[in-house]
Design a protein around this motif. Structure first.
Motif, mmCIF file in Angstrom:
data_model
loop_
_atom_site.group_PDB
_atom_site.id
_atom_site.type_symbol
_atom_site.label_atom_id
_atom_site.label_comp_id
_atom_site.label_asym_id
_atom_site.label_seq_id
_atom_site.Cartn_x
_atom_site.Cartn_y
_atom_site.Cartn_z
ATOM 1 N N HIS A 61 0.805 -1.218 0.000
ATOM 2 C CA HIS A 61 0.000 0.000 0.000
ATOM 3 C C HIS A 61 0.836 1.265 0.000
ATOM 4 O O HIS A 61 0.317 2.357 -0.270
ATOM 5 C CB HIS A 61 -0.967 -0.010 1.195
ATOM 6 C CG HIS A 61 -2.097 -0.980 1.023
ATOM 7 N ND1 HIS A 61 -2.003 -2.294 1.415
ATOM 8 C CD2 HIS A 61 -3.326 -0.840 0.473
ATOM 9 C CE1 HIS A 61 -3.139 -2.919 1.134
ATOM 10 N NE2 HIS A 61 -3.950 -2.067 0.549
ATOM 11 N N PRO A 69 -4.609 4.293 -5.950
ATOM 12 C CA PRO A 69 -4.558 3.288 -4.872
ATOM 13 C C PRO A 69 -5.141 1.964 -5.347
ATOM 14 O O PRO A 69 -6.049 1.933 -6.179
ATOM 15 C CB PRO A 69 -5.415 3.909 -3.766
ATOM 16 C CG PRO A 69 -6.322 4.865 -4.477
ATOM 17 C CD PRO A 69 -5.538 5.401 -5.632
ATOM 18 N N PRO A 71 -6.948 -1.225 -3.793
ATOM 19 C CA PRO A 71 -7.530 -1.864 -2.607
ATOM 20 C C PRO A 71 -7.403 -3.375 -2.618
ATOM 21 O O PRO A 71 -7.725 -4.031 -1.622
ATOM 22 C CB PRO A 71 -9.001 -1.451 -2.684
ATOM 23 C CG PRO A 71 -9.272 -1.280 -4.146
ATOM 24 C CD PRO A 71 -7.991 -0.740 -4.732
ATOM 25 N N ARG A 220 -9.859 -6.258 2.073
ATOM 26 C CA ARG A 220 -9.955 -5.735 0.708
ATOM 27 C C ARG A 220 -11.349 -5.166 0.422
ATOM 28 O O ARG A 220 -11.470 -4.127 -0.235
ATOM 29 C CB ARG A 220 -9.604 -6.846 -0.289
ATOM 30 C CG ARG A 220 -8.094 -7.075 -0.394
ATOM 31 C CD ARG A 220 -7.740 -8.137 -1.390
ATOM 32 N NE ARG A 220 -7.809 -9.469 -0.802
ATOM 33 C CZ ARG A 220 -7.731 -10.584 -1.481
ATOM 34 N NH1 ARG A 220 -7.619 -10.562 -2.782
ATOM 35 N NH2 ARG A 220 -7.780 -11.759 -0.869
ATOM 36 N N HIS A 223 -11.437 -1.785 2.041
ATOM 37 C CA HIS A 223 -10.697 -0.783 1.278
ATOM 38 C C HIS A 223 -11.462 -0.347 0.035
ATOM 39 O O HIS A 223 -11.402 0.835 -0.354
ATOM 40 C CB HIS A 223 -9.324 -1.335 0.868
ATOM 41 C CG HIS A 223 -8.388 -1.518 2.025
ATOM 42 N ND1 HIS A 223 -8.422 -0.724 3.148
ATOM 43 C CD2 HIS A 223 -7.370 -2.410 2.227
ATOM 44 C CE1 HIS A 223 -7.475 -1.109 3.988
ATOM 45 N NE2 HIS A 223 -6.839 -2.139 3.462
ATOM 46 N N ARG A 224 -12.186 -1.274 -0.597
ATOM 47 C CA ARG A 224 -12.974 -0.902 -1.774
ATOM 48 C C ARG A 224 -14.174 -0.047 -1.388
ATOM 49 O O ARG A 224 -14.502 0.924 -2.071
ATOM 50 C CB ARG A 224 -13.457 -2.161 -2.509
ATOM 51 C CG ARG A 224 -12.377 -2.857 -3.327
ATOM 52 C CD ARG A 224 -12.989 -3.846 -4.313
ATOM 53 N NE ARG A 224 -13.719 -4.919 -3.615
ATOM 54 C CZ ARG A 224 -13.185 -6.062 -3.223
ATOM 55 N NH1 ARG A 224 -11.897 -6.298 -3.427
ATOM 56 N NH2 ARG A 224 -13.915 -6.983 -2.618
ATOM 57 N N PRO A 227 -12.623 4.022 0.680
ATOM 58 C CA PRO A 227 -11.271 4.343 0.209
ATOM 59 C C PRO A 227 -10.401 5.046 1.252
ATOM 60 O O PRO A 227 -9.178 4.916 1.220
ATOM 61 C CB PRO A 227 -11.526 5.251 -0.997
ATOM 62 C CG PRO A 227 -12.883 4.837 -1.491
ATOM 63 C CD PRO A 227 -13.664 4.500 -0.262
ATOM 64 N N THR A 230 -7.821 2.880 2.904
ATOM 65 C CA THR A 230 -6.582 2.640 2.159
ATOM 66 C C THR A 230 -5.600 3.784 2.389
ATOM 67 O O THR A 230 -4.400 3.568 2.594
ATOM 68 C CB THR A 230 -6.879 2.500 0.656
ATOM 69 O OG1 THR A 230 -7.875 1.491 0.455
ATOM 70 C CG2 THR A 230 -5.619 2.118 -0.116
ATOM 71 N N GLN A 231 -6.130 5.008 2.375
ATOM 72 C CA GLN A 231 -5.284 6.178 2.620
ATOM 73 C C GLN A 231 -4.697 6.148 4.025
ATOM 74 O O GLN A 231 -3.522 6.478 4.234
ATOM 75 C CB GLN A 231 -6.094 7.453 2.410
ATOM 76 C CG GLN A 231 -6.589 7.653 0.988
ATOM 77 C CD GLN A 231 -7.494 8.874 0.866
ATOM 78 O OE1 GLN A 231 -7.398 9.815 1.642
ATOM 79 N NE2 GLN A 231 -8.382 8.852 -0.114
ATOM 80 N N ARG A 233 -4.133 3.492 5.851
ATOM 81 C CA ARG A 233 -3.136 2.422 5.918
ATOM 82 C C ARG A 233 -1.817 2.896 5.307
ATOM 83 O O ARG A 233 -0.743 2.686 5.875
ATOM 84 C CB ARG A 233 -3.659 1.196 5.170
ATOM 85 C CG ARG A 233 -2.791 -0.039 5.299
ATOM 86 C CD ARG A 233 -3.504 -1.230 4.695
ATOM 87 N NE ARG A 233 -2.826 -2.477 5.018
ATOM 88 C CZ ARG A 233 -3.423 -3.673 5.001
ATOM 89 N NH1 ARG A 233 -4.705 -3.758 4.702
ATOM 90 N NH2 ARG A 233 -2.737 -4.761 5.298
ATOM 91 N N ARG A 234 -1.926 3.550 4.174
ATOM 92 C CA ARG A 234 -0.735 4.081 3.509
ATOM 93 C C ARG A 234 -0.060 5.133 4.391
ATOM 94 O O ARG A 234 1.166 5.141 4.542
ATOM 95 C CB ARG A 234 -1.142 4.693 2.163
ATOM 96 C CG ARG A 234 -0.002 5.330 1.389
ATOM 97 C CD ARG A 234 -0.548 6.029 0.140
ATOM 98 N NE ARG A 234 0.489 6.736 -0.593
ATOM 99 C CZ ARG A 234 1.238 6.227 -1.560
ATOM 100 N NH1 ARG A 234 1.071 4.969 -1.900
ATOM 101 N NH2 ARG A 234 2.145 6.951 -2.178
#
Length: 523
Positions: A61, A69, A71, A220, A223-224, A227, A230-231, A233-234
């Motif tokens: 990620h 990104p 996911p 997953r 994350h989908r 969103p 995901t940000q 986590r990154r």
């Protein structure tokens, strides 16, 4: 490729840097560009390196574009196949394929001072461009050492980045040369197949466990659906690595605890004291890249593996000979000996304003203003240029910072364009050439900061250093510092070259230096 084709921007390479540049150009509203790729598909190093076990040592990620990104990464550390698929996805998602010229290796790029443009010769024809963005990357041209007798070796020879998938290693006696990031992935992958595996180790690496796992379907789907997760986590992965930087750049002694953890990791798998002694580095951890693997040491402990504490120095027929005199009969030699990093082959093919190649300009060491622009090479920029590498985080962060700089560079060229003349002519060419003093100031500051880093003080010889022992590859700070330093172009660091469309051939190009305030230096 059309005859006498001219484009505003020519991007060289279609790895992360080249595709990122192409996406950014489109997002800036620029469509008059091409991506010149020497191979028949995109992917760069993630296309070329397809050896068994090939994977990234940066979490998935974080090792992806912030503007694209993914996911659906299957693992916390993704393999080569999934990273390459991601780059193919980015290519299609942003409509880049019409811009890509495959099988178009650049043979020569020369600056046309009269017309303020680059003339480019490729294996598929010639073209010209106002601006060149070189994104060939430092890990693109394999390096194989000159070993006496190699040419007459009767068996199979290949580099890790040019893996021969048609050659069956089962039951073979294999020599693995090198102990870098590729080798520690290859060794555990081929050890079960080989009848005998001899590892030629010039310098042992520090190896930490690779805490890899499958990313669950629940993660997953989350994350989908959201969103923002995901940000987050990154962002967490990025923040942890930013906090680690000071230990590498300012307080290398703090890495002693990490060394103890690495030694415990080794001791868990290597019970033989003699083998442990061979595998224990004598330099500070972090001086070379810290490698991640939970399978490397267990593979070395297997009965069909020999570790030779010395580099390969000679080959006699099928016999390979190490520096300490150790000999082994082998059927195949695999080189995991890295790449031409501080002596980039592309530099031999770039001819600047003074008729010198970039390689000649860099004969005393690579240096570029903010890692992007070299003096005497107008309207030429490099992605992942000198002193932009990282020792502990994701290069995608540095690439995106350089894309910010590229975008502002092109905006400045637009602003500086020659205005229409009295007969309505105009739209003349403009170029920016990094001032030598600005390049030297930037490089001096970078090298001064480099003096106390673990890469310079750790007691090792690494591929970060050039032939004179100078570190021309690593950035001695955080990724956020580099982003601030490349946020925009400081015109005071450039000479401005102008030529009106109506200017007669042979007329001198107007050259000026903008008098504007200096922006951030090497933070």
């Amino acid at each position: 490729m059309a005859e006498h084709e001219h484009v505003r921007v020519a991007v060289i390479g279609s790895g992360f840097g080249g595709l990122g540049a192409a996406v950014r150009l489109r997002r800036e509203g620029i469509t008059d560009f091409v991506v010149l790729e020497r191979a028949d598909s995109v992917g760069g190093t993630w296309r070329d390196n397809s050896y068994p076990g090939c994977a990234c040592d940066v979490p998935s990620h974080l090792y992806s574009f912030s503007f694209a990104p993914n996911p659906d990464w299957p693992r916390t550390f993704s393999g080569q196949r999934h990273i390459r698929a991601y780059l193919e996805h980015v290519t299609d998602l942003f409509g880049l394929r019409p811009h890509i010229r495959f099988d178009s290796e650049v043979k020569l790029m020369s600056w046309d001072a009269e017309n303020l443009r680059w003339n480019i010769e490729t294996t598929r024809g010639s073209l010209s461009a106002d601006v060149v963005v070189s994104a060939t990357g430092p890990l693109s041209d394999p390096k194989i050492p000159e070993i006496p007798g190699l040419a007459s070796f009767p068996g199979k020879v290949f580099h890790s980045a040019r893996w021969d998938h048609d050659y069956d290693l089962r039951g073979k006696r294999v020599a693995m040369v090198g102990t870098g990031a590729s080798a520690i992935q290859i060794v555990p992958s081929i050890q079960p197949q080989a009848a005998r595996l001899t590892l030629f180790q010039r310098t042992p690496p520090w190896v930490m466990p690779r805490v890899d796992r499958a990313i669950s379907g629940v993660e997953r789907r989350l994350h989908r659906a959201v969103p923002l997760t995901t940000q987050l986590r990154r962002g967490l992965l990025w923040g942890i690595r930013e906090l680690q930087v000071q230990a590498f750049t300012k307080h290398p002694d703090e890495l002693g605890l990490v060394e103890q953890l690495a030694k415990r990791n080794m001791a868990r798998a290597i019970k033989d004291p003699a083998l442990r002694a061979k595998l224990t580095p004598d330099y500070r951890i972090g001086c070379k890249r810290i490698l991640l693997s939970s399978t490397y040491y267990p593979a070395l402990a297997k009965p069909n593996v020999d570790v030779v504490a010395g580099g390969l120095t000679e080959i006699r027929g099928s016999t390979v000979i190490a520096a300490d005199g150790t000999e082994a009969e082998v059927d195949a030699i695999i080189f995991g000996t890295g790449f031409h990093v501080t002596d980039l082959p592309i530099a031999e093919r770039v001819v600047g304003a003074e008729g010198r190649t970039l390689a000649e300009s860099w004969k005393n060491g690579m240096q570029a203003l903010r890692g992007a622009a070299a003096a005497g090479f107008p309207n030429w920029m490099t992605i992942i240029g000198p002193n932009t590498g990282l020792g502990n985080s994701s290069m995608i962060l540095m690439i995106e910072s350089q894309l910010n700089y590229m975008a502002d560079y092109l905006r400045q060229l637009d602003v500086l364009g020659v205005p229409p003349g009295p007969q309505g002519t105009g739209g003349g060419r403009t170029a920016l050439d990094a001032r030598p003093a600005a390049v030297e100031d930037w490089n001096r500051t970078v090298q001064e900061r480099m003096k106390r880093t673990v890469w310079n003080t750790g007691g090792c010889t690494s591929w970060y250093l050039d032939a004179s022992g100078r570190n021309t590859t690593i950035w001695p700070g955080t990724t956020s510092e580099f982003r601030r330093a490349t946020r925009r172009v400081d015109l005071g660091e450039y000479e401005i070259l102008r030529k009106s469309d109506g200017q007669q051939a042979g007329t001198a190009v107007q050259k000026t230096v903008a008098a504007v305030p200096q922006s951030e230096g090497a933070a």
